[in-house]
Design an enzyme around this catalytic site. Structure first.
Site, mmCIF file in Angstrom:
data_model
loop_
_atom_site.group_PDB
_atom_site.id
_atom_site.type_symbol
_atom_site.label_atom_id
_atom_site.label_comp_id
_atom_site.label_asym_id
_atom_site.label_seq_id
_atom_site.Cartn_x
_atom_site.Cartn_y
_atom_site.Cartn_z
ATOM 1 C CE LYS A 1 -3.466 2.808 0.175
ATOM 2 N NZ LYS A 1 -4.521 2.835 1.178
ATOM 3 C CE LYS B 1 -2.422 7.658 7.487
ATOM 4 N NZ LYS B 1 -2.809 6.273 7.031
#
Length: 297
Positions: free
Chosen positions: A175, A243
């Site tokens: 990811k 983030k």
């Protein structure tokens, strides 16, 4: 584990989580969902989700627990904290964390879950809000392959590309790589649009033909209309992508690899957040690029 009529505890009913939980309800499962916001819980109830007041209530008696939360500390708190997942689940329960978190955190949660007899998969997703609504997410899964196979029927309700990518933490590694590609794609697309505007080109026609060639991408397909309209309502918030790129930077440093272009895109995303646009869609990189060139997106 039977794949029909499961009791599912679902924690995190945000932009991604709510439509995912709704798709599980439509697939014939009982879903008890918890979100901190009363307004969100009301929306969940409208989708047939049993909105409850705590994590403990959501996971009590569940066959499967799914978490879709913003960051590593949120998952740790929900999983290990007082009233958390591991304090209220029995051996044999499956916990699928579909958040995007640090790979080391995913590995630690896997180890702690396994020690308690709870099966754990890290299964972050890609596809944005539209993919969540349509049940067409790409799901990258870390953990034991046999555990994934036992849950595949459930995940089929959420995504169309479900791939086992390795042991615990591997889903989060893949990811992170996905987020490199998406951020870079958006920034380059933003610069292409600004370039086209500088040449007084027809943006709609230009993107139509670009999208049909080698430069076409899912990012262009999904974001095209909103970019042309200058609409940056969040499908995936810039602060969350920021983030994610922080996870990339930390993991790259630990692995001893240099990612110079990614570092630049990370700084551009950080600038977008620092200027107060963190709650806009990550495609607002285009608005920032346009502003740098004194044009209106």
């Amino acid at each position: 584990m039977s794949e029909t009529g499961l009791s599912i505890g679902f924690i995190g009913l945000g932009i991604m989580g709510l439509p995912m939980a709704a798709n599980l309800v439509q697939g014939g499962h009982r879903v008890r969902g918890f979100a901190r916001s009363e307004q969100t819980r009301a929306k969940a109830a409208e989708q047939g989700i049993e909105a409850v007041g705590s994590t403990a209530e959501a996971v009590d008696g569940a066959d499967v627990v799914i978490t879709v939360l913003p960051d590593s500390p949120d998952v740790v708190e929900v999983g290990l904290g007082e009233g958390g997942v591991l304090g209220h689940t029995a051996a044999g329960v499956l916990w699928i964390d579909m958040s995007t978190i640090d790979p080391d955190t995913a590995r630690d949660l896997h180890a702690r879950s396994t020690a308690q007899g709870v099966r754990f998969l890290d299964a972050p997703v890609s596809g944005g809000e539209a993919g969540a609504i349509e049940g067409q997410l790409s799901i990258m899964v870390g953990g034991e392959a046999e555990v994934l196979e036992s849950a595949r029927g459930l995940l089929d309700l959420l995504g169309t590309t479900i791939v086992h990518v390795g042991p615990a933490g591997s889903g989060q590694v893949v990811k992170a790589a996905n987020q490199i590609v998406v951020a870079g794609n958006i920034q380059i697309l933003a610069e292409a649009l600004v370039f086209l505007r500088g040449q007084d080109a027809d943006l709609e026609r230009a993107l139509e033909v670009i999208g049909g060639g080698l430069a076409g991408s899912t990012v262009l397909q999904r974001k095209r209309e909103s970019l042309l309209a200058g609409d940056f309502r969040p499908g995936f918030r810039a602060r969350l992508h920021h983030k994610d790129l922080g996870i990339v930077q930390r993991s790259a440093r630990a692995a001893g690899v240099g990612l110079p272009a990614t570092a630049l895109v990370t700084q551009l995303m950080q600038t977008l957040v620092a200027r107060g646009d963190g709650d806009l869609d990550h495609s607002a990189l285009y608005a920032q690029c346009a502003e740098l060139n004194a044009v209106k997106p």
